[in-house]
Design an enzyme around this catalytic site. Sequence first.
Site, mmCIF file in Angstrom:
data_model
loop_
_atom_site.group_PDB
_atom_site.id
_atom_site.type_symbol
_atom_site.label_atom_id
_atom_site.label_comp_id
_atom_site.label_asym_id
_atom_site.label_seq_id
_atom_site.Cartn_x
_atom_site.Cartn_y
_atom_site.Cartn_z
ATOM 1 C CG HIS A 197 12.811 -47.366 -4.085
ATOM 2 N ND1 HIS A 197 14.131 -47.346 -3.696
ATOM 3 C CD2 HIS A 197 12.761 -46.619 -5.230
ATOM 4 C CE1 HIS A 197 14.849 -46.650 -4.555
ATOM 5 N NE2 HIS A 197 14.042 -46.177 -5.492
ATOM 6 C CB SER A 204 13.605 -49.300 4.141
ATOM 7 O OG SER A 204 14.867 -49.591 4.677
#
Length: 315
Positions: free
Chosen positions: A74, A142
């Site tokens: 993540h 990201s």
Amino acid sequence: MNPRKPWWRWPALLLGLGLLGLISIYWFRPGWLLDADFARQRWQAGLSRAELDVGVQHWVYVEGGQGDPVLLVHGLAGSKENWYPTARLLSPNYHLLIPDLPGFGESPDAADGHYQVDAQVERLHAFVTAKGWTRFHLAGHSMGGHIAGLYAAKYPESVRSLSLVNAAGVPFPRNAFQAELEQGGNPFAATDLQSLDRFLAMAFAKPPFAPARVRAAYAERIAARAPLWRGVLRQLITEDQRYRLQTELPNIKAPTLVLWCDQDALLDVLSTEVFRAEMPTATINVLKGCGHMTPMEAPTDTAAAMRAIFATAAP
């Protein structure tokens, strides 16, 4: 003698009590609704929550599915839950491992206080080694994409394929988000409902619906880490860290997917031009009508693109 009450009054009474209980939870324990929804998504994806100590670091993660192993990472201010919508579509055919990185989600802060991407790469390598994983598909979103790219460059023997989803670590034209960072701001550090809604409006083209009390409960939950994430961001935007991935692109040997959404207001879609120039063999896929949180906002297209790159990898 009183006449017998109609049978249908009992279900109606139970339904009324249930609604009253739900309303009470919404007003007084909205965090329970948040946890219940995360549990629902985790169950739908066939994942189970687990914990593991690796050296001094405690990890919380989810794992499940069947097939070739896939590690999902993540981003900043994110958590394992960000991958759940995409994981639900991958788990029938792949064995998924999704950790909360140190300092995020349910995993405690890094003991040494270092959050540079290289430090997270080494922690992630220690974690997958402790899990017994030696060769797997790797995907990062990201900041997680920044970490995943560096991981693939440093440990090429472990990475069968690499998926970089709205990845940090490469330059793009200056936008409002970057200007705010340069001025000392940190949109990731939401501390109340107003700042959370502002961040969601930046991160999503179409922010997901959640009642105000539930959003406020989430903001309250992550507010405790706002000072930490402010410090993490300061570490990540130093001159030697900000574009660290760009310096390592020539060293990535695995088949690579670069996936972006065209309305990303945080990391501009023009970042893809860096990959196009320096990784000519990479598959570059730009999705329409979604923002920065691609795994949540476009899970069907994300899963399809990842499956396609998985298929190109050597056994």
